[in-house]
Design a protein around this motif. Sequence first.
Motif, PDB file in Angstrom:
ATOM      1  N   GLN A  55       0.820  -1.211   0.000  1.00 15.91           N
ATOM      2  CA  GLN A  55       0.000   0.000   0.000  1.00 15.91           C
ATOM      3  C   GLN A  55       0.859   1.268   0.000  1.00 15.91           C
ATOM      4  N   SER A  56       2.022   1.218   0.615  1.00 21.68           N
ATOM      5  CA  SER A  56       2.870   2.414   0.713  1.00 21.68           C
ATOM      6  C   SER A  56       3.406   2.859  -0.647  1.00 21.68           C
ATOM      7  N   SER A  57       3.466   1.945  -1.589  1.00 17.13           N
ATOM      8  CA  SER A  57       3.953   2.309  -2.928  1.00 17.13           C
ATOM      9  C   SER A  57       2.856   2.170  -3.980  1.00 17.13           C
ATOM     10  N   ALA A  58       1.599   2.222  -3.549  1.00 14.29           N
ATOM     11  CA  ALA A  58       0.471   1.953  -4.443  1.00 14.29           C
ATOM     12  C   ALA A  58       0.347   2.929  -5.606  1.00 14.29           C
ATOM     13  N   ASN A  59       0.701   4.179  -5.419  1.00 15.45           N
ATOM     14  CA  ASN A  59       0.532   5.170  -6.482  1.00 15.45           C
ATOM     15  C   ASN A  59       1.826   5.478  -7.216  1.00 15.45           C
ATOM     16  N   ALA A  60       2.874   4.758  -6.930  1.00 13.52           N
ATOM     17  CA  ALA A  60       4.167   5.012  -7.568  1.00 13.52           C
ATOM     18  C   ALA A  60       4.268   4.258  -8.891  1.00 13.52           C
ATOM     19  N   ALA A  61       4.940   4.855  -9.856  1.00 17.26           N
ATOM     20  CA  ALA A  61       5.133   4.218 -11.157  1.00 17.26           C
ATOM     21  C   ALA A  61       6.591   3.879 -11.408  1.00 17.26           C
ATOM     22  N   VAL A  62       7.497   4.550 -10.710  1.00 15.10           N
ATOM     23  CA  VAL A  62       8.926   4.344 -10.935  1.00 15.10           C
ATOM     24  C   VAL A  62       9.692   4.664  -9.658  1.00 15.10           C
TER      25      VAL A  62
END
Length: 105
Positions: free
Chosen positions: A58-65
Motif C-alpha cells: 500500500q505504501s507504494s500503491a501510487n508510484a510508477a517508478v
Amino acid sequence: TQVPCEMSSNSSASDRLMEVHHSLDKSKKSPAPIISFLMAKFVSQWVPEKLAVKMFHQSSANAAVAITNSRGFEKKVHINGRPVESMGGFLPLPPNIPVGVVVAS
C-alpha cells in the motif's frame, strides 16, 4: 516525495530542472526520510508478516517508478590490479513498482 509537476509553457528545461532539484533537496533535508526508515524498520520487525506485506504494498500503491542516484568514485577503481572500465548501479525495486532508474553522478 512530491515533485512539482505543473510547468508553464514559458519554463525552460533548465528552469524545470532547478525546480525539481529544489523540491527534492527540500525533501531530503526534512525528517521524512528518517521517519520513513524507522517506520519501515518497525513494521518489518514487529508487525505480523501478512499485515506488513499489505502495508508495504500500500505504501507504494501510487508510484510508477523508483529513482535513485549513485555517486561515482573519485579515483579509478582497480580489481586485482586491473582497472574497472565501467560500473552500473543496482536498485532493488519496491513491491509493485515495475521500473527502477539509477542515475550515476
